[in-house]
Write a protein that holds these residues in place. Structure first.
Motif, PDB file in Angstrom:
ATOM      1  N   VAL A  50       0.880  -1.163   0.000  1.00  0.00           N
ATOM      2  CA  VAL A  50       0.000   0.000   0.000  1.00  0.00           C
ATOM      3  C   VAL A  50       0.917   1.211   0.000  1.00  0.00           C
ATOM      4  N   ARG A  51       0.727   2.107  -0.947  1.00  0.00           N
ATOM      5  CA  ARG A  51       1.628   3.249  -1.116  1.00  0.00           C
ATOM      6  C   ARG A  51       0.927   4.564  -0.804  1.00  0.00           C
ATOM      7  N   SER A  52       1.722   5.587  -0.538  1.00  0.00           N
ATOM      8  CA  SER A  52       1.174   6.897  -0.168  1.00  0.00           C
ATOM      9  C   SER A  52       0.645   7.680  -1.368  1.00  0.00           C
ATOM     10  N   GLY A  53       0.851   7.188  -2.569  1.00  0.00           N
ATOM     11  CA  GLY A  53       0.357   7.819  -3.787  1.00  0.00           C
ATOM     12  C   GLY A  53       0.249   6.788  -4.896  1.00  0.00           C
ATOM     13  N   PRO A  54      -0.272   7.192  -6.069  1.00  0.00           N
ATOM     14  CA  PRO A  54      -0.541   6.256  -7.159  1.00  0.00           C
ATOM     15  C   PRO A  54       0.675   5.929  -8.041  1.00  0.00           C
ATOM     16  N   GLY A  55       1.690   5.315  -7.451  1.00  0.00           N
ATOM     17  CA  GLY A  55       2.868   4.915  -8.211  1.00  0.00           C
ATOM     18  C   GLY A  55       3.874   4.213  -7.329  1.00  0.00           C
ATOM     19  N   THR A  56       4.786   3.469  -7.952  1.00  0.00           N
ATOM     20  CA  THR A  56       5.773   2.711  -7.177  1.00  0.00           C
ATOM     21  C   THR A  56       6.861   3.588  -6.575  1.00  0.00           C
ATOM     22  N   HIS A  57       6.955   4.843  -7.018  1.00  0.00           N
ATOM     23  CA  HIS A  57       7.950   5.749  -6.435  1.00  0.00           C
ATOM     24  C   HIS A  57       7.459   6.379  -5.117  1.00  0.00           C
ATOM     25  N   TYR A  58       6.183   6.166  -4.779  1.00  0.00           N
ATOM     26  CA  TYR A  58       5.666   6.631  -3.484  1.00  0.00           C
ATOM     27  C   TYR A  58       6.062   5.629  -2.403  1.00  0.00           C
ATOM     28  N   PRO A  87      -5.821   7.752 -12.079  1.00  0.00           N
ATOM     29  CA  PRO A  87      -4.719   7.312 -12.931  1.00  0.00           C
ATOM     30  C   PRO A  87      -3.386   7.598 -12.246  1.00  0.00           C
ATOM     31  N   GLY A  88      -2.413   6.767 -12.522  1.00  0.00           N
ATOM     32  CA  GLY A  88      -1.075   6.939 -11.961  1.00  0.00           C
ATOM     33  C   GLY A  88      -0.080   6.193 -12.830  1.00  0.00           C
ATOM     34  N   GLU A  89       0.965   5.705 -12.197  1.00  0.00           N
ATOM     35  CA  GLU A  89       1.989   4.947 -12.905  1.00  0.00           C
ATOM     36  C   GLU A  89       1.400   3.642 -13.446  1.00  0.00           C
ATOM     37  N   SER A  90       1.734   3.294 -14.665  1.00  0.00           N
ATOM     38  CA  SER A  90       1.299   2.033 -15.243  1.00  0.00           C
ATOM     39  C   SER A  90       2.156   0.892 -14.691  1.00  0.00           C
ATOM     40  N   VAL A  91       1.500  -0.158 -14.206  1.00  0.00           N
ATOM     41  CA  VAL A  91       2.201  -1.314 -13.657  1.00  0.00           C
ATOM     42  C   VAL A  91       1.546  -2.592 -14.186  1.00  0.00           C
ATOM     43  N   SER A  92       2.281  -3.689 -14.104  1.00  0.00           N
ATOM     44  CA  SER A  92       1.771  -4.999 -14.504  1.00  0.00           C
ATOM     45  C   SER A  92       1.620  -5.875 -13.275  1.00  0.00           C
ATOM     46  N   GLY A  93       0.579  -6.701 -13.271  1.00  0.00           N
ATOM     47  CA  GLY A  93       0.328  -7.606 -12.164  1.00  0.00           C
ATOM     48  C   GLY A  93      -0.493  -8.789 -12.633  1.00  0.00           C
ATOM     49  N   PRO A  94      -1.038  -9.551 -11.719  1.00  0.00           N
ATOM     50  CA  PRO A  94      -1.773 -10.759 -12.084  1.00  0.00           C
ATOM     51  C   PRO A  94      -3.033 -10.502 -12.911  1.00  0.00           C
ATOM     52  N   TYR A  95      -3.562  -9.293 -12.863  1.00  0.00           N
ATOM     53  CA  TYR A  95      -4.756  -8.964 -13.637  1.00  0.00           C
ATOM     54  C   TYR A  95      -4.449  -8.020 -14.796  1.00  0.00           C
ATOM     55  N   GLY A  96      -3.238  -8.105 -15.355  1.00  0.00           N
ATOM     56  CA  GLY A  96      -2.890  -7.332 -16.546  1.00  0.00           C
ATOM     57  C   GLY A  96      -1.996  -6.150 -16.260  1.00  0.00           C
ATOM     58  N   THR A  97      -2.060  -5.175 -17.163  1.00  0.00           N
ATOM     59  CA  THR A  97      -1.283  -3.941 -17.051  1.00  0.00           C
ATOM     60  C   THR A  97      -2.259  -2.778 -17.056  1.00  0.00           C
ATOM     61  N   SER A  98      -2.081  -1.838 -16.136  1.00  0.00           N
ATOM     62  CA  SER A  98      -3.005  -0.712 -16.019  1.00  0.00           C
ATOM     63  C   SER A  98      -2.339   0.442 -15.291  1.00  0.00           C
ATOM     64  N   ASN A  99      -2.895   1.636 -15.490  1.00  0.00           N
ATOM     65  CA  ASN A  99      -2.444   2.803 -14.736  1.00  0.00           C
ATOM     66  C   ASN A  99      -3.469   3.204 -13.674  1.00  0.00           C
ATOM     67  N   ALA A 152      -2.189  -0.685  -6.469  1.00  0.00           N
ATOM     68  CA  ALA A 152      -2.300  -0.852  -7.914  1.00  0.00           C
ATOM     69  C   ALA A 152      -3.487  -1.766  -8.209  1.00  0.00           C
ATOM     70  N   ASP A 153      -4.381  -1.319  -9.078  1.00  0.00           N
ATOM     71  CA  ASP A 153      -5.606  -2.048  -9.389  1.00  0.00           C
ATOM     72  C   ASP A 153      -5.338  -3.421 -10.001  1.00  0.00           C
ATOM     73  N   VAL A 154      -4.177  -3.616 -10.617  1.00  0.00           N
ATOM     74  CA  VAL A 154      -3.861  -4.906 -11.248  1.00  0.00           C
ATOM     75  C   VAL A 154      -3.651  -6.027 -10.232  1.00  0.00           C
ATOM     76  N   TYR A 155      -3.651  -5.700  -8.948  1.00  0.00           N
ATOM     77  CA  TYR A 155      -3.544  -6.705  -7.886  1.00  0.00           C
ATOM     78  C   TYR A 155      -4.880  -6.926  -7.178  1.00  0.00           C
ATOM     79  N   VAL A 156      -5.951  -6.307  -7.697  1.00  0.00           N
ATOM     80  CA  VAL A 156      -7.261  -6.370  -7.058  1.00  0.00           C
ATOM     81  C   VAL A 156      -8.275  -6.950  -8.043  1.00  0.00           C
ATOM     82  N   LYS A 157      -9.038  -7.944  -7.599  1.00  0.00           N
ATOM     83  CA  LYS A 157     -10.039  -8.564  -8.466  1.00  0.00           C
ATOM     84  C   LYS A 157     -11.328  -7.749  -8.416  1.00  0.00           C
ATOM     85  N   THR A 158     -11.455  -6.816  -9.378  1.00  0.00           N
ATOM     86  CA  THR A 158     -12.649  -5.978  -9.439  1.00  0.00           C
ATOM     87  C   THR A 158     -13.659  -6.500 -10.455  1.00  0.00           C
ATOM     88  N   GLY A 159     -13.228  -7.417 -11.331  1.00  0.00           N
ATOM     89  CA  GLY A 159     -14.116  -7.914 -12.375  1.00  0.00           C
ATOM     90  C   GLY A 159     -14.187  -6.999 -13.579  1.00  0.00           C
TER      91      GLY A 159
END
Length: 106
Positions: A38-46, A65-77, A89-96
């Motif tokens: 869990v980060r203090s802002g929308p990116g891996t540099h936080y 929107p923030g930094e684009s990252v890849s995870g188990p549910y694809g790539t997204s910002n 990062a939303d790519v680690y959350v199963k939102t459907g």
């Protein structure tokens, strides 16, 4: 179909008073087998403010929107705000969904 966790908070009706609306907070599961920063802002540099253990579910207050990252549910910002100054990062959350499922953060 998996059952979603739903937490209902709020008060019911009182005789003679207007009904109070119940606030429904939906939670979403973290990808199985992953612990997520869990980060203090929308990116891996936080900075990392905490880590969610595998098997966690989170509320999504809003998304931005923030930094684009890849995870188990694809790539997204898309980043999910789960509490004040706490983003996942939303790519680690199963939102459907591959898109937004909550209001945009202002």
């Amino acid at each position: 179909m998996a059952m979603e966790d739903v937490e209902i908070t709020g008060a019911g009706e009182t005789a003679g008073a207007e009904p109070l609306s119940a606030e429904v907070t939906r939670t979403y599961p973290i990808a199985p087998g992953y612990s997520v920063n869990v980060r203090s802002g929308p990116g891996t540099h936080y900075r990392v403010v905490r880590t969610l253990p595998a098997g966690s579910s989170i509320p999504i207050r809003c998304q931005c929107p923030g930094e684009s990252v890849s995870g188990p549910y694809g790539t997204s910002n898309i980043w999910d705000n789960i509490a004040n100054a706490q983003f996942v990062a939303d790519v680690y959350v199963k939102t459907g969904s591959d898109g937004y499922v909550a209001p945009r953060c202002s």
